[in-house]
Write an enzyme that holds these catalytic residues in place. Structure first.
Site, PDB file in Angstrom:
ATOM      1  N   HIS A 298      75.340 -48.499 -16.720  1.00 52.91           N
ATOM      2  CA  HIS A 298      74.989 -47.752 -18.025  1.00 52.91           C
ATOM      3  C   HIS A 298      75.602 -48.329 -19.102  1.00 52.91           C
ATOM      4  O   HIS A 298      74.856 -48.870 -20.400  1.00 52.91           O
ATOM      5  CB  HIS A 298      75.563 -46.293 -18.113  1.00 52.91           C
ATOM      6  CG  HIS A 298      74.928 -45.417 -19.393  1.00 52.91           C
ATOM      7  ND1 HIS A 298      73.672 -45.544 -19.530  1.00 52.91           N
ATOM      8  CD2 HIS A 298      75.402 -44.656 -20.154  1.00 52.91           C
ATOM      9  CE1 HIS A 298      73.690 -44.615 -20.701  1.00 52.91           C
ATOM     10  NE2 HIS A 298      74.701 -44.216 -21.021  1.00 52.91           N
ATOM     11  N   LEU A 299      76.934 -48.901 -19.240  1.00 52.14           N
ATOM     12  CA  LEU A 299      77.679 -49.329 -20.236  1.00 52.14           C
ATOM     13  C   LEU A 299      77.623 -50.956 -20.065  1.00 52.14           C
ATOM     14  O   LEU A 299      78.871 -51.363 -19.731  1.00 52.14           O
ATOM     15  CB  LEU A 299      78.810 -48.746 -20.386  1.00 52.14           C
ATOM     16  CG  LEU A 299      78.607 -47.422 -21.179  1.00 52.14           C
ATOM     17  CD1 LEU A 299      79.384 -46.267 -20.294  1.00 52.14           C
ATOM     18  CD2 LEU A 299      79.328 -47.225 -22.412  1.00 52.14           C
TER      19      LEU A 299
END
Length: 313
Positions: free
Chosen positions: A290-291
């Site tokens: 996600h990051l």
């Protein structure tokens, strides 16, 4: 000097940039400021010459403007970079849930007023996660202000919604106390850590200080209610997807998508879908979660820099 060598010099630090003779080293310094916007005291990071083209960086969950700490110096030699903390996140000081409406419409209103006060008349924007629906609202409201868009796992298509949304979608359909309480683990340090590490082949690339900071911030008194309010309101973003897509089709903004392909929330199909509305969109995937900036910051940063140099004059 090419954008690649400039980015590499910035990453190496001000001394290296001075050696290249590229910029004033002061432009690479990141200032940490506050701007009072109504009843919200917005914290933001700022770097670069105010007379340079402007870039607005909008973070999402589970992050704050801290996620852009490595990207800002890669851009600030040529761009005026502004990265605010959204209300409910980071060091922005906002009223408690019940006194401030934690909806994406309200977040966009606050950040829109923030851009007005800072005189960001025209700007490129980078969006991530929650920052995307805030950014899409800004673009729809004032399309002529947007010079280019970078989306890092910031969704605008239903096919981009992964299985991680299933319990949240149940809450959307039936916003009962029981369904709200079933999500009580979402705004917790253990959930934050999972979001940083899920889908990351080499967890040693994820800095623990990022996890620690966001875990501390999400644990502040009253913040759980803020996050659950925003989770419920996220359904309004999905309802607006056709409106956002119409903006993309009509205005054809230069668009770069840099996507962690193992994100459990926002799937690669959501990035690929931009090709339907913006055939010239540049879509790139990375083997991370996600990051994505936490593990692939240098690689993605160089791509972002090249994209901005090509499209923002």
């Amino acid at each position: 000097m090419s954008h690649v060598s400039s980015a590499a010099a910035a990453a190496a630090g001000p001394a290296a940039v001075i050696a290249y003779g590229a910029v004033n080293a002061a432009d690479l310094q990141i200032h940490h400021r506050f701007e009072q916007v109504g009843d919200v005291k917005v914290f933001y990071r700022e770097a670069g010459n105010p007379n340079s083209p402007k870039i607005l960086l909008l973070h999402g969950y589970a992050a704050s403007s801290f996620m852009y700490r490595g990207l800002i110096p890669l851009l600030a030699d040529k761009y005026h970079v502004i990265a605010p903390d959204l209300p409910g996140f980071g060091f922005t000081e906002a009223p408690a849930s019940g006194s401030y409406s934690y909806t994406f419409d309200q977040l966009a209103k606050t950040i829109g007023q923030f851009t007005e006060q800072l005189r960001l008349d025209r700007y490129a924007m980078q969006v991530f996660d929650y920052g995307a629906p805030v950014g899409w609202r800004l673009a729809v409201a004032n399309p002529s202000r947007i010079t280019a868009i970078i989306s890092q796992n910031g969704n605008a298509y239903e096919e981009g919604l992964g299985n991680g949304w299933a319990p949240i979608q149940k809450y959307w359909k039936e916003p009962t106390r029981e369904n709200r309480e079933s999500l009580h683990e979402f705004p917790t340090p253990s959930s934050i850590k999972w979001q940083y590490l899920e889908g990351v082949p080499d967890p040693s690339l994820v800095p623990p200080d990022a996890i620690a900071l966001e875990s501390y911030l999400v644990s502040r008194a009253g913040n759980a209610d803020v996050q659950l309010d925003l989770l419920l309101d996220y359904r309004t973003n999905v309802a607006k997807y056709p409106e956002f897509q119409a903006y993309f089709r009509e205005h054809q903004p230069p668009l770069l998508a840099v996507w962690g392909k193992n994100d459990p929330f926002f799937l690669p199909a959501g990035a690929a879908a931009w090709k339907r509305d913006i055939p010239g969109a540049d879509i790139r995937f990375y083997d991370t979660g996600h990051l994505a900036l936490e593990t692939h910051g240098a690689e993605i940063g160089a791509v972002i820099r090249a994209f901005l140099d090509a499209h923002v004059k």
